[in-house]
Design a protein around this motif. Structure first.
Motif, PDB file in Angstrom:
ATOM      1  N   VAL A 135       0.847  -1.180   0.000  1.00  0.00           N
ATOM      2  CA  VAL A 135       0.000   0.000   0.000  1.00  0.00           C
ATOM      3  C   VAL A 135       0.894   1.244   0.000  1.00  0.00           C
ATOM      4  O   VAL A 135       0.626   2.206  -0.702  1.00  0.00           O
ATOM      5  CB  VAL A 135      -0.929   0.001   1.241  1.00  0.00           C
ATOM      6  CG1 VAL A 135      -1.719   1.299   1.331  1.00  0.00           C
ATOM      7  CG2 VAL A 135      -1.859  -1.204   1.184  1.00  0.00           C
ATOM      8  N   LYS A 136       1.965   1.153   0.755  1.00  0.00           N
ATOM      9  CA  LYS A 136       2.930   2.237   0.839  1.00  0.00           C
ATOM     10  C   LYS A 136       4.298   1.590   1.016  1.00  0.00           C
ATOM     11  O   LYS A 136       4.456   0.672   1.820  1.00  0.00           O
ATOM     12  CB  LYS A 136       2.604   3.119   2.039  1.00  0.00           C
ATOM     13  CG  LYS A 136       3.492   4.316   2.198  1.00  0.00           C
ATOM     14  CD  LYS A 136       3.016   5.163   3.379  1.00  0.00           C
ATOM     15  CE  LYS A 136       3.866   6.393   3.530  1.00  0.00           C
ATOM     16  NZ  LYS A 136       3.402   7.207   4.678  1.00  0.00           N
ATOM     17  N   HIS A 137       5.285   2.015   0.251  1.00  0.00           N
ATOM     18  CA  HIS A 137       6.598   1.391   0.303  1.00  0.00           C
ATOM     19  C   HIS A 137       7.677   2.445   0.119  1.00  0.00           C
ATOM     20  O   HIS A 137       7.498   3.417  -0.605  1.00  0.00           O
ATOM     21  CB  HIS A 137       6.720   0.315  -0.797  1.00  0.00           C
ATOM     22  CG  HIS A 137       7.860  -0.619  -0.562  1.00  0.00           C
ATOM     23  ND1 HIS A 137       9.145  -0.301  -0.873  1.00  0.00           N
ATOM     24  CD2 HIS A 137       7.886  -1.861  -0.039  1.00  0.00           C
ATOM     25  CE1 HIS A 137       9.945  -1.300  -0.561  1.00  0.00           C
ATOM     26  NE2 HIS A 137       9.192  -2.270  -0.045  1.00  0.00           N
ATOM     27  N   TYR A 138       8.815   2.227   0.776  1.00  0.00           N
ATOM     28  CA  TYR A 138       9.964   3.142   0.662  1.00  0.00           C
ATOM     29  C   TYR A 138      10.353   3.400  -0.789  1.00  0.00           C
ATOM     30  O   TYR A 138      10.763   4.498  -1.136  1.00  0.00           O
ATOM     31  CB  TYR A 138      11.206   2.550   1.342  1.00  0.00           C
ATOM     32  CG  TYR A 138      11.088   2.301   2.803  1.00  0.00           C
ATOM     33  CD1 TYR A 138      10.936   3.348   3.705  1.00  0.00           C
ATOM     34  CD2 TYR A 138      11.166   1.004   3.312  1.00  0.00           C
ATOM     35  CE1 TYR A 138      10.873   3.114   5.064  1.00  0.00           C
ATOM     36  CE2 TYR A 138      11.101   0.767   4.666  1.00  0.00           C
ATOM     37  CZ  TYR A 138      10.958   1.823   5.545  1.00  0.00           C
ATOM     38  OH  TYR A 138      10.887   1.586   6.872  1.00  0.00           O
ATOM     39  N   PHE A 139      10.260   2.379  -1.610  1.00  0.00           N
ATOM     40  CA  PHE A 139      10.676   2.494  -3.015  1.00  0.00           C
ATOM     41  C   PHE A 139       9.939   3.637  -3.704  1.00  0.00           C
ATOM     42  O   PHE A 139      10.497   4.301  -4.576  1.00  0.00           O
ATOM     43  CB  PHE A 139      10.421   1.170  -3.740  1.00  0.00           C
ATOM     44  CG  PHE A 139      10.922   1.162  -5.160  1.00  0.00           C
ATOM     45  CD1 PHE A 139      12.269   1.029  -5.432  1.00  0.00           C
ATOM     46  CD2 PHE A 139      10.042   1.307  -6.216  1.00  0.00           C
ATOM     47  CE1 PHE A 139      12.735   1.031  -6.738  1.00  0.00           C
ATOM     48  CE2 PHE A 139      10.492   1.313  -7.518  1.00  0.00           C
ATOM     49  CZ  PHE A 139      11.850   1.174  -7.781  1.00  0.00           C
ATOM     50  N   ASN A 140       8.695   3.871  -3.314  1.00  0.00           N
ATOM     51  CA  ASN A 140       7.889   4.926  -3.938  1.00  0.00           C
ATOM     52  C   ASN A 140       8.448   6.325  -3.705  1.00  0.00           C
ATOM     53  O   ASN A 140       8.094   7.259  -4.426  1.00  0.00           O
ATOM     54  CB  ASN A 140       6.443   4.856  -3.450  1.00  0.00           C
ATOM     55  CG  ASN A 140       5.767   3.570  -3.864  1.00  0.00           C
ATOM     56  OD1 ASN A 140       6.164   2.918  -4.813  1.00  0.00           O
ATOM     57  ND2 ASN A 140       4.741   3.192  -3.140  1.00  0.00           N
ATOM     58  N   ILE A 141       9.304   6.483  -2.684  1.00  0.00           N
ATOM     59  CA  ILE A 141       9.927   7.787  -2.442  1.00  0.00           C
ATOM     60  C   ILE A 141      11.418   7.764  -2.768  1.00  0.00           C
ATOM     61  O   ILE A 141      12.168   8.629  -2.341  1.00  0.00           O
ATOM     62  CB  ILE A 141       9.682   8.290  -0.996  1.00  0.00           C
ATOM     63  CG1 ILE A 141      10.246   7.309   0.034  1.00  0.00           C
ATOM     64  CG2 ILE A 141       8.211   8.572  -0.777  1.00  0.00           C
ATOM     65  CD1 ILE A 141      10.241   7.832   1.460  1.00  0.00           C
ATOM     66  N   GLY A 142      11.841   6.754  -3.534  1.00  0.00           N
ATOM     67  CA  GLY A 142      13.207   6.704  -4.029  1.00  0.00           C
ATOM     68  C   GLY A 142      14.205   5.914  -3.206  1.00  0.00           C
ATOM     69  O   GLY A 142      15.385   5.885  -3.533  1.00  0.00           O
ATOM     70  N   VAL A 143      13.773   5.274  -2.127  1.00  0.00           N
ATOM     71  CA  VAL A 143      14.687   4.474  -1.317  1.00  0.00           C
ATOM     72  C   VAL A 143      14.873   3.121  -2.009  1.00  0.00           C
ATOM     73  O   VAL A 143      13.916   2.390  -2.221  1.00  0.00           O
ATOM     74  CB  VAL A 143      14.152   4.277   0.120  1.00  0.00           C
ATOM     75  CG1 VAL A 143      15.076   3.367   0.925  1.00  0.00           C
ATOM     76  CG2 VAL A 143      13.964   5.626   0.808  1.00  0.00           C
ATOM     77  N   MET A 144      16.117   2.820  -2.366  1.00  0.00           N
ATOM     78  CA  MET A 144      16.418   1.567  -3.055  1.00  0.00           C
ATOM     79  C   MET A 144      16.490   0.417  -2.040  1.00  0.00           C
ATOM     80  O   MET A 144      16.541   0.650  -0.836  1.00  0.00           O
ATOM     81  CB  MET A 144      17.725   1.684  -3.832  1.00  0.00           C
ATOM     82  CG  MET A 144      17.714   2.824  -4.860  1.00  0.00           C
ATOM     83  SD  MET A 144      16.283   2.803  -5.977  1.00  0.00           S
ATOM     84  CE  MET A 144      16.669   1.380  -6.960  1.00  0.00           C
ATOM     85  N   ALA A 145      16.509  -0.801  -2.518  1.00  0.00           N
ATOM     86  CA  ALA A 145      16.598  -1.978  -1.658  1.00  0.00           C
ATOM     87  C   ALA A 145      17.827  -1.878  -0.759  1.00  0.00           C
ATOM     88  O   ALA A 145      18.897  -1.467  -1.196  1.00  0.00           O
ATOM     89  CB  ALA A 145      16.661  -3.240  -2.516  1.00  0.00           C
ATOM     90  N   ARG A 146      17.632  -2.246   0.513  1.00  0.00           N
ATOM     91  CA  ARG A 146      18.705  -2.154   1.503  1.00  0.00           C
ATOM     92  C   ARG A 146      19.242  -3.542   1.831  1.00  0.00           C
ATOM     93  O   ARG A 146      18.480  -4.480   2.046  1.00  0.00           O
ATOM     94  CB  ARG A 146      18.172  -1.482   2.766  1.00  0.00           C
ATOM     95  CG  ARG A 146      17.680  -0.067   2.489  1.00  0.00           C
ATOM     96  CD  ARG A 146      16.802   0.445   3.593  1.00  0.00           C
ATOM     97  NE  ARG A 146      15.569  -0.360   3.614  1.00  0.00           N
ATOM     98  CZ  ARG A 146      14.710  -0.372   4.623  1.00  0.00           C
ATOM     99  NH1 ARG A 146      14.917   0.364   5.678  1.00  0.00           N
ATOM    100  NH2 ARG A 146      13.626  -1.124   4.569  1.00  0.00           N
ATOM    101  N   ARG A 147      20.564  -3.649   1.865  1.00  0.00           N
ATOM    102  CA  ARG A 147      21.221  -4.916   2.187  1.00  0.00           C
ATOM    103  C   ARG A 147      20.759  -5.390   3.560  1.00  0.00           C
ATOM    104  O   ARG A 147      20.752  -4.621   4.504  1.00  0.00           O
ATOM    105  CB  ARG A 147      22.734  -4.764   2.167  1.00  0.00           C
ATOM    106  CG  ARG A 147      23.465  -6.045   2.507  1.00  0.00           C
ATOM    107  CD  ARG A 147      24.932  -5.883   2.283  1.00  0.00           C
ATOM    108  NE  ARG A 147      25.149  -5.705   0.853  1.00  0.00           N
ATOM    109  CZ  ARG A 147      25.695  -6.613   0.066  1.00  0.00           C
ATOM    110  NH1 ARG A 147      26.114  -7.729   0.565  1.00  0.00           N
ATOM    111  NH2 ARG A 147      25.846  -6.400  -1.214  1.00  0.00           N
ATOM    112  N   GLY A 148      20.362  -6.635   3.653  1.00  0.00           N
ATOM    113  CA  GLY A 148      19.925  -7.215   4.913  1.00  0.00           C
ATOM    114  C   GLY A 148      18.451  -7.007   5.205  1.00  0.00           C
ATOM    115  O   GLY A 148      17.917  -7.591   6.147  1.00  0.00           O
TER     116      GLY A 148
END
Length: 80
Positions: free
Chosen positions: A64-77
């Motif tokens: 519904v809401k995800h970090y990726f939508n505001i430009g945060v890329m996948a984080r290691r771990g």
């Protein structure tokens, strides 16, 4: 099969089945032959229709809401 556990989670197994890494029949046989008091949870996208038919509960989650939508890329771990 030892009866030692009450819950087993097969994390992302549905994706492994979908990619052909694990045969759906092997998973079905495991589910059909599990101890009565053992709960098995299968996770991952693209669950096979035969497993859905066997399941007591099926949940499909969607963001519904995800970090990726505001430009945060996948984080290691975390995401990978």
């Amino acid at each position: 099969m030892s009866g030692r556990y009450g819950l087993v989670i097969l994390d992302e197994i549905n994706i492994c089945i979908d990619m052909g890494m694990i045969k759906v029949q092997d998973v079905k046989n495991t589910l059909l032959n599990k101890p009565k008091n053992l709960e098995i949870v299968l996770t991952g996208r693209n669950a096979h229709q035969e497993l859905i038919a066997m399941a007591h509960l099926v949940t499909e989650m969607q963001p519904v809401k995800h970090y990726f939508n505001i430009g945060v890329m996948a984080r290691r771990g975390i995401e990978y």
